[in-house]
Structures are given as structure tokens and as C-alpha cells.
Motif scaffolding. Sequence first.
Motif, short mmCIF file in Angstrom:
data_model
loop_
_atom_site.label_atom_id
_atom_site.label_comp_id
_atom_site.label_asym_id
_atom_site.label_seq_id
_atom_site.Cartn_x
_atom_site.Cartn_y
_atom_site.Cartn_z
N UNK A 184 0.83 -1.21 0.00
CA UNK A 184 0.00 0.00 0.00
C UNK A 184 0.86 1.26 0.00
N UNK A 185 1.88 1.27 0.85
CA UNK A 185 2.79 2.41 0.88
C UNK A 185 3.51 2.57 -0.45
N UNK A 186 3.90 1.45 -1.04
CA UNK A 186 4.65 1.49 -2.29
C UNK A 186 3.82 2.06 -3.43
N UNK A 187 2.62 1.52 -3.63
CA UNK A 187 1.84 1.92 -4.80
C UNK A 187 1.27 3.33 -4.65
N UNK A 188 1.15 3.82 -3.41
CA UNK A 188 0.65 5.18 -3.21
C UNK A 188 1.78 6.21 -3.18
N UNK A 189 3.02 5.71 -3.26
CA UNK A 189 4.18 6.59 -3.25
C UNK A 189 4.64 6.97 -4.65
N UNK A 190 5.75 7.67 -4.71
CA UNK A 190 6.26 8.16 -5.99
C UNK A 190 6.64 7.02 -6.91
N UNK A 191 7.33 6.01 -6.36
CA UNK A 191 7.75 4.91 -7.22
C UNK A 191 6.55 4.13 -7.75
N UNK A 192 5.51 3.99 -6.93
CA UNK A 192 4.31 3.31 -7.39
C UNK A 192 3.68 4.03 -8.57
N UNK A 193 3.65 5.35 -8.51
CA UNK A 193 3.09 6.12 -9.64
C UNK A 193 3.97 5.97 -10.88
N UNK A 194 5.27 5.82 -10.65
CA UNK A 194 6.17 5.61 -11.78
C UNK A 194 5.92 4.25 -12.42
N UNK A 195 5.67 3.24 -11.59
CA UNK A 195 5.35 1.91 -12.12
C UNK A 195 4.09 1.96 -12.99
N UNK A 196 3.07 2.65 -12.50
CA UNK A 196 1.83 2.78 -13.27
C UNK A 196 2.07 3.53 -14.57
N UNK A 197 2.93 4.54 -14.52
CA UNK A 197 3.26 5.29 -15.75
C UNK A 197 3.91 4.39 -16.77
N UNK A 198 4.78 3.48 -16.33
CA UNK A 198 5.41 2.52 -17.25
C UNK A 198 4.37 1.60 -17.86
N UNK A 199 3.41 1.21 -17.06
CA UNK A 199 2.35 0.33 -17.57
C UNK A 199 1.48 1.04 -18.61
#
Length: 308
Positions: A170-185
Motif C-alpha cells: 500500500x505504501x509502495x503503490x501510493x508513493x512516488x515509485x508506485x506512480x512511476x510503475x503505473x506510468x510505465x504500464x
Amino acid sequence: MKVWILHVAVLLALLVLLLVLPAYHATNLARIMVLAVFAIGYNLAFGYTGLLSLGHALFFAAGVYGAALPVTYLGFAQLPALIAGLVAGAVMAGLTGLLALRTAGVSFMIVTLMFAQAGYLSLLYFGEVTGGDEGLVLPGAAGLIPGLSADAARTTIAYGLFALALIASLLLVRGRFGRTMVAMRENEERSRMLGYNPFAVKLAALVLSGLFAGASGAAYALLFGYAGASFATIQYSILPMLWVLMGGAGTVLGPLIGTAAMFYLVDIAGSYTTATLLFVGVALVLLILFAPRGILGTIRERWLPWLP
């Protein structure tokens, strides 16, 4: 705030269930929670980063044997063995990603499958050490926590591991890196134009995914007392994908819902027929027709858009 309230409420509900359920059902719930950690790891790679892998059995098996071999041959205690399994899953994912991430799409899927099959064949080839298909029998949950029975220790550790994995994801996907992962997707090329390195982001996501898979594999071996080459078969690459698809890819609680739904679907179907895969197939067809984004993904799309 309501996101945290929901997830804390789920953890409290699981704790109450573990306290009130009979031993058999509490053990099943412990198994579901350990496997849900595996699904959470797969969800980070597939649901949030868009990496459709068929090689996650390799990371799960790395965790299984990363814990089982030190316990069997080096006399490791359970906690160091759990850490060893966790690290083994992350390292195996990193090594796989360094090569597999040079491909994309179907090619990535095939390359990861090849790595997993190579891992499975290696476990069979070194069967004198790994136990091959017969596997290794481990002490199990007895004595893991002084003063607690094997069942109580198993459920306690499974709950603690799942709670940590859920909060971390939860912390990961709501953080900056999580948003970067979604951007890659969503759009890799646009992310590259913004200055992100797709290879580095995907590799980091795959390593994190392998870390969760390794932790799940190590806990499964230590809590249930068995490590075998069957954990590296293609079945254990397909299962987390099905759990994530059923629960909702790209949702934090989806892996838990999908793992529990699939577990009890097979369990209930098994009491009526040996053709349990037929029930699984029908359930997946219905899911695709009526809830293509999975159970929680459909709920988020229609009623609760704030769900992470």
C-alpha cells in the motif's frame, strides 16, 4: 484516510477470524495469507507495472529452497532461513530481469517461462540435494514461537507476514515509485520522455516482486514443513496470475480476494467432483464476461473509485 481505515479493518477482520475459527479453517486461512503474499508480489509486476510474467514460480521456488536448504544442511534457525529465502527470491528476480527485460510483451513472457523451466529442471537434476519431486521434509511450525502450539505459531507468523506485505504494498503503490510503475504500464515512451529509465524501473519492480514471492515461498516451506521441485512448475507461475486477475489487477486488496476466492472454489468443487479445473474455468469465463477487471477492480470502476 478512508483507504487506511479500509485496509486496517481488513487486517482486524482477518485477526478476528484467526481467533474464532476452528484449527482446520484457521490453518486454511494461514495458507491463503501466505499465498496472498505471493500474489501481492505478482501484482506489483503485472498489475502495476504491466510485466506479464510466466516465470514467478522460479522466484517462489527460490524462496522455498532458499529457506529449506540452510535449515536442512546448515542447521539454520527459522528466522535466518526466512530471510535467506526472501533474499534468494529477490536475487533470482534480479538476475532473471537483467536478461528478460531486454525483451517485451510475448517475448518477455516466453523468456521468463524458459527461466522457470530451467530452474525446475535444475531442481530435478540436483535431486540428491533438493529432494527432487519427493522434496525435503522440514520441522514445520512447531517451536517457531516458544510457548505456542504449531497451529498457533503458524497462524501468527502467516498473519504477521501478510500484514507487513499488505502495508508495504500500500505504501509502495501510493508513493512516488508506485506512480512511476503505473506510468510505465500506461505509456512507457512518454515516461521515457519525462526522464525515467524504463529498464531500471521495471528491474526494480521485478526485484520487489521477487522479494515478495521469495518471502512467501520461504514462509510456506517453514510453516507447512515441505519443500519440493513441484513449486517451480508452470502451475505456480499461472496460479498467482489467476489470483490477481480474479481479485483485480492493480488493486492492493485484489490479491487477497482472488487467492481466497480461488482457494475456496477449488476446495468446495473438490468435495463434489475431481474435475475442479472445470469449475475454475467456468468461474474465469464468467469473470471475463461480467467483471473483466476482477472482483475488486470492477467494484472500484463502478462504485469506489478511491480504492488503490
